[in-house]
Design a protein around this motif. Structure first.
Motif, mmCIF file in Angstrom:
data_model
loop_
_atom_site.group_PDB
_atom_site.id
_atom_site.type_symbol
_atom_site.label_atom_id
_atom_site.label_comp_id
_atom_site.label_asym_id
_atom_site.label_seq_id
_atom_site.Cartn_x
_atom_site.Cartn_y
_atom_site.Cartn_z
ATOM 1 N N ILE A 242 7.529 56.518 -8.032
ATOM 2 C CA ILE A 242 8.400 56.727 -7.167
ATOM 3 C C ILE A 242 8.541 55.718 -6.145
ATOM 4 O O ILE A 242 9.561 55.330 -5.436
ATOM 5 C CB ILE A 242 8.714 58.014 -6.787
ATOM 6 N N CYS B 29 21.614 63.642 -9.962
ATOM 7 C CA CYS B 29 20.870 62.350 -9.707
ATOM 8 C C CYS B 29 21.936 61.245 -9.797
ATOM 9 O O CYS B 29 21.985 60.500 -9.038
ATOM 10 C CB CYS B 29 19.891 62.188 -10.628
ATOM 11 N N TYR C 72 19.159 59.052 -13.690
ATOM 12 C CA TYR C 72 17.890 60.092 -14.179
ATOM 13 C C TYR C 72 16.987 59.533 -14.667
ATOM 14 O O TYR C 72 15.567 59.777 -14.688
ATOM 15 C CB TYR C 72 18.529 61.174 -14.875
ATOM 16 N N VAL D 31 5.443 62.814 -10.666
ATOM 17 C CA VAL D 31 5.733 61.331 -9.800
ATOM 18 C C VAL D 31 4.420 60.907 -9.397
ATOM 19 O O VAL D 31 3.522 61.820 -9.028
ATOM 20 C CB VAL D 31 6.832 61.555 -8.776
ATOM 21 N N LEU E 96 13.323 56.944 -13.338
ATOM 22 C CA LEU E 96 11.789 57.166 -13.124
ATOM 23 C C LEU E 96 10.906 56.611 -14.179
ATOM 24 O O LEU E 96 9.964 55.981 -14.206
ATOM 25 C CB LEU E 96 11.670 58.727 -12.972
ATOM 26 N N GLU E 97 11.395 56.901 -15.560
ATOM 27 C CA GLU E 97 10.527 56.450 -16.725
ATOM 28 C C GLU E 97 10.424 54.861 -16.597
ATOM 29 O O GLU E 97 9.595 54.391 -17.138
ATOM 30 C CB GLU E 97 11.452 57.175 -18.045
ATOM 31 N N ARG F 212 7.161 56.109 -13.525
ATOM 32 C CA ARG F 212 7.160 57.631 -12.748
ATOM 33 C C ARG F 212 6.600 56.931 -11.572
ATOM 34 O O ARG F 212 6.228 58.177 -10.691
ATOM 35 C CB ARG F 212 6.592 58.739 -13.472
ATOM 36 N N TRP G 285 13.236 64.824 -10.257
ATOM 37 C CA TRP G 285 12.029 64.071 -10.960
ATOM 38 C C TRP G 285 10.767 64.740 -10.472
ATOM 39 O O TRP G 285 10.461 65.093 -9.415
ATOM 40 C CB TRP G 285 12.212 62.694 -9.910
#
Length: 441
Positions: free
Chosen positions: A202, A115, A192, A237, A195-196, A200, A234
């Protein structure tokens, strides 16, 4: 339409005054064409791009800006979209869906490291790029190269170490490297962990990547988030179905040749597409057309489909666009009168003589064609990188769109000239009456 009308009238006046066109009339016509297409003047007006104002490049630019969509009249063909959807569904069945999940070898790097490497380099994929295997090797040798603090402190050193510093448009590359490092530092997380930060979602992350002016346009952002999902980096998502096929010359080429998009006239040269209006328009319509293909596919075969349009990208772009839809079937002849077809233009040997035990007989290329244009096109298809790697029961013998393209097989995708940079429109301006202007490659 005013500018175009004035231009056409000026040509008519010249022709009327020179009914037997002579060199003087031709001279005046050339001057009028050049002035209309490629010269500016003080009262021409301005246009906004990239947050800045630019003078119109020419009166034609002004006309093209306003009327390019009406001139091209690009439309999506629903009937053809369904035929393409059926063809892709057949590939899905034949390959157990694997045709739409292949990306690239991650070279043994952890998810976090894949990532990081991809996030910090995908925005540099223009005018030459570096393979992931090369970048992974650079990371393995010295992972500090990919530290966002180090990149921000010395972006030029980063570009040099990933071997893109000597490529064109270095000013843009420096800005993109700086801005993407700053993006991470602003979010106070690793790539990485992004996304959090976006719960999540995307698609929201994708949009912010595009907005941060770090070289992530629609295509690169879509490809990056697609790769992270397909590689399983990921997971769980939301918004993945909103990611389009990453529009590029290959997916546009296939869209034009299958006919899922069609234009009223063949696409114009990049020399006429001032400030890339055609390219942007066709790019937008291409993404919409492939999304329509996906919608039809998922509606007809809900249990045998893919979860997002972007998952068509690898197969359409890399397999069909780059491997199948090109002049890869080569016709050879030798001095002994043999004519044969082969899958590589690098061949220099008469393969017929060679099979008969006669060695060192040269062969020369007679012509080339696309596999879909010859009944023995399977010779080229079966020797493509993609088909060679397929299990024996899944091997293809023809392009899945062979029966769809018909008379559109030779349509070509648009090209574009950058607005900014040493070889861009910004450096090509010429004032009316002064002469010169244009680009010097």
């Amino acid at each position: 339409m005013k500018e175009f009308t004035v231009f056409c009238q000026s040509l008519k006046d010249i022709i009327d005054s020179h009914p037997q066109l002579d060199i003087e009339g031709a001279r005046k016509i050339v001057q009028q064409i050049n002035e209309f297409l490629y010269t500016t003047h003080p009262d021409i007006g301005t246009i906004e791009k990239f947050g800045s104002k630019f003078d119109y490049f020419s009166d034609f630019h002004k006309f093209w800006h306003k009327y390019h969509k009406e001139i091209l009249n690009c439309e999506i063909d629903e009937y053809i979209c369904e035929k393409v959807a059926d063809a892709l569904h057949s590939i899905f069945i034949q390959t157990n869906g694997k045709a739409f999940t292949s990306i690239y070898d991650t070279c043994g790097l952890s998810d976090e490291d894949v990532c990081r490497v991809r996030f910090l380099t995908a925005n540099q994929d223009f005018r030459g790029s570096r393979s992931f295997s090369f970048l992974a090797d650079v990371f393995e040798c010295d992972n500090a190269i990919f530290d966002e603090n180090n990149i921000l402190a010395d972006p030029e050193d980063f570009l040099k170490k990933i071997d893109v510093g000597a490529l064109s448009q270095n000013d843009k590359r420096l800005k993109y490297a700086t801005n993407i490092a700053q993006f991470l530092l602003t979010h106070k997380c690793t790539p990485y962990e992004l996304l959090e930060k976006y719960n999540r979602d995307i698609y929201a992350l994708r949009n912010d990547l595009i907005a941060c002016n770090a070289g992530y346009g629609n295509k690169k952002a879509d490809m990056f988030v697609r790769d992270m999902v397909v590689l399983g980096i990921w997971q769980n998502v939301t918004g993945f179905e909103r990611i389009n096929v990453a529009s590029d010359v290959n997916t546009i080429k296939i869209a034009l040749r299958t006919g899922i998009i069609r234009t009223a006239i063949p696409l114009v040269s990049s020399f006429l597409d001032i400030f890339c209006y055609q390219y942007e328009y066709i790019d937008e319509m291409n993404a919409a057309a492939w999304r329509r293909v996906w919608e039809i596919w998922t509606k007809k075969y809900p249990q045998e489909s893919i979860s997002s349009p972007c998952l068509m990208d690898y197969f359409v772009y890399n397999v069909v666009g780059r491997q199948f839809c090109k002049e890869s079937l080569v016709f050879f002849a030798c001095p002994n009168g043999h004519v044969f077809k082969w899958h590589s233009s690098r061949n220099t040997t008469c393969q017929v003589c060679y099979k008969q035990g006669i060695r060192r007989v040269p062969a020369s290329i007679v012509r080339k064609c696309m596999p879909c244009e010859d009944e023995e096109g399977f010779i080229a298809i079966q020797n493509t990188e993609y088909v060679r790697a397929l299990p024996s029961g899944q091997k293809l013998t023809e392009c899945p769109f062979t029966a769809i393209c018909n008379d559109k097989k030779h349509l070509r995708p648009p090209k574009s000239i950058s607005i900014m940079g040493q070889t861009g429109w910004q450096s090509a301006y010429a004032n009316k009456g002064e002469g010169g202007g244009g680009l010097m490659a």
